[in-house]
Design a protein around this motif. Structure first.
Motif, short mmCIF file in Angstrom:
data_model
loop_
_atom_site.label_atom_id
_atom_site.label_comp_id
_atom_site.label_asym_id
_atom_site.label_seq_id
_atom_site.Cartn_x
_atom_site.Cartn_y
_atom_site.Cartn_z
N ILE A 141 13.17 26.45 37.56
CA ILE A 141 13.36 27.69 37.33
C ILE A 141 14.62 28.19 38.03
O ILE A 141 15.56 28.95 37.48
CB ILE A 141 12.46 28.62 37.40
CG1 ILE A 141 11.20 28.55 36.49
CG2 ILE A 141 12.83 30.40 37.34
CD1 ILE A 141 10.08 29.16 36.79
N GLY A 142 14.79 28.11 39.50
CA GLY A 142 15.83 28.22 40.12
C GLY A 142 17.07 27.53 39.66
O GLY A 142 18.36 28.19 39.59
N PHE A 143 16.95 26.34 39.24
CA PHE A 143 18.24 25.48 38.92
C PHE A 143 18.69 26.03 37.36
O PHE A 143 19.89 26.09 37.28
CB PHE A 143 17.72 23.99 38.74
CG PHE A 143 18.88 23.23 38.34
CD1 PHE A 143 19.98 22.97 39.12
CD2 PHE A 143 19.21 22.79 36.99
CE1 PHE A 143 21.09 22.17 38.42
CE2 PHE A 143 19.92 22.07 36.41
CZ PHE A 143 20.86 21.77 37.14
N SER A 201 3.64 25.31 41.39
CA SER A 201 4.27 24.20 42.34
C SER A 201 5.74 24.33 42.46
O SER A 201 6.36 24.99 41.72
CB SER A 201 3.87 22.75 41.76
OG SER A 201 4.63 22.74 40.75
N PHE A 202 6.09 23.49 43.61
CA PHE A 202 7.52 23.55 43.99
C PHE A 202 8.43 23.18 42.77
O PHE A 202 9.45 23.67 42.58
CB PHE A 202 7.84 22.65 45.19
CG PHE A 202 9.16 22.75 45.76
CD1 PHE A 202 9.97 23.66 46.07
CD2 PHE A 202 10.12 21.66 45.55
CE1 PHE A 202 11.16 23.96 46.58
CE2 PHE A 202 11.22 21.84 45.81
CZ PHE A 202 11.69 22.49 46.73
N SER A 203 8.08 22.39 42.03
CA SER A 203 8.85 21.81 40.91
C SER A 203 9.08 22.76 39.90
O SER A 203 10.24 22.87 39.19
CB SER A 203 8.05 20.61 40.36
OG SER A 203 6.92 21.03 39.79
N GLY A 226 20.04 29.34 37.98
CA GLY A 226 21.69 29.18 38.67
C GLY A 226 22.64 28.64 37.62
O GLY A 226 23.77 29.20 37.55
N LEU A 227 22.12 27.55 36.80
CA LEU A 227 23.06 27.05 35.92
C LEU A 227 23.57 28.19 34.75
O LEU A 227 24.72 28.24 34.63
CB LEU A 227 22.43 25.75 35.16
CG LEU A 227 23.47 25.05 34.11
CD1 LEU A 227 24.64 24.27 34.79
CD2 LEU A 227 22.38 23.82 33.46
N PHE A 228 22.56 28.81 34.41
CA PHE A 228 22.70 29.85 33.28
C PHE A 228 24.07 30.88 34.04
O PHE A 228 24.68 31.28 33.24
CB PHE A 228 21.60 30.69 33.12
CG PHE A 228 21.44 31.40 31.80
CD1 PHE A 228 22.76 31.23 30.82
CD2 PHE A 228 20.13 32.11 31.58
CE1 PHE A 228 22.55 32.11 29.60
CE2 PHE A 228 20.20 32.89 30.14
CZ PHE A 228 21.43 32.87 29.52
N THR A 229 23.77 31.37 35.31
CA THR A 229 24.63 32.18 35.80
C THR A 229 25.90 31.48 35.87
O THR A 229 26.92 32.04 35.57
CB THR A 229 24.24 32.43 37.25
OG1 THR A 229 23.05 33.22 37.23
CG2 THR A 229 25.13 33.45 38.11
N VAL A 230 26.07 30.26 36.27
CA VAL A 230 27.52 29.80 36.58
C VAL A 230 27.98 29.62 35.06
O VAL A 230 29.42 29.93 35.09
CB VAL A 230 27.35 28.32 37.23
CG1 VAL A 230 28.55 27.56 37.42
CG2 VAL A 230 26.85 28.53 38.75
N GLU A 231 27.20 28.95 34.27
CA GLU A 231 28.02 28.96 32.80
C GLU A 231 28.30 30.15 32.38
O GLU A 231 29.36 30.21 31.69
CB GLU A 231 26.95 27.98 31.96
CG GLU A 231 27.30 27.72 30.76
CD GLU A 231 26.65 27.08 29.65
OE1 GLU A 231 27.01 26.42 28.92
OE2 GLU A 231 25.34 26.93 30.18
N ALA A 232 27.41 31.29 32.33
CA ALA A 232 27.89 32.68 31.72
C ALA A 232 29.10 33.04 32.40
O ALA A 232 30.00 33.78 31.55
CB ALA A 232 26.82 33.48 31.67
#
Length: 109
Positions: free
Chosen positions: A15-17, A8-10, A20-26
């Protein structure tokens, strides 16, 4: 043959969020407003300050795991002679099967 449902979209959103957060935090922690995130921000700030190298290693491992999964599915589809114009659909079906066995809901026959 069992049918598998696209997540489902959720799931896609979570997963995308998360990635994305993992990328920005790292890699770009200065972009995260830790002070506005309450206890979650405090935790993220701690991880960024104390475990920056582990975050980058974990991020690289997550990307490598996804790339390895894609390569495995591609190889598996070729071995099963699933190809031609349906290659992408075949890869998607096999990949969904692998992911489904781990964490998604099996729809049934």
């Amino acid at each position: 043959m069992a049918r598998f449902q696209v997540p489902s979209f959720s799931y896609w959103l979570a997963i995308g969020f998360g990635m994305g957060l993992f990328t920005v935090e790292a890699w770009f922690p200065s972009l995260i407003p830790f002070e506005y995130l309450g206890p979650f921000g405090t935790f993220l700030s701690y991880l960024t300050r104390e475990h920056a190298l582990l975050l980058k290693i974990g991020y690289a491992a997550a990307i490598l795991a996804h790339a390895g999964e894609a390569a495995y599915v591609w190889t598996l589809c070729r071995a099963m002679k699933l190809g031609g114009s349906d290659t992408l659909n075949s890869v998607q079906r096999v990949q969904e099967k692998l992911v489904d066995d781990i964490c998604l809901v099996h729809v049934g026959d």
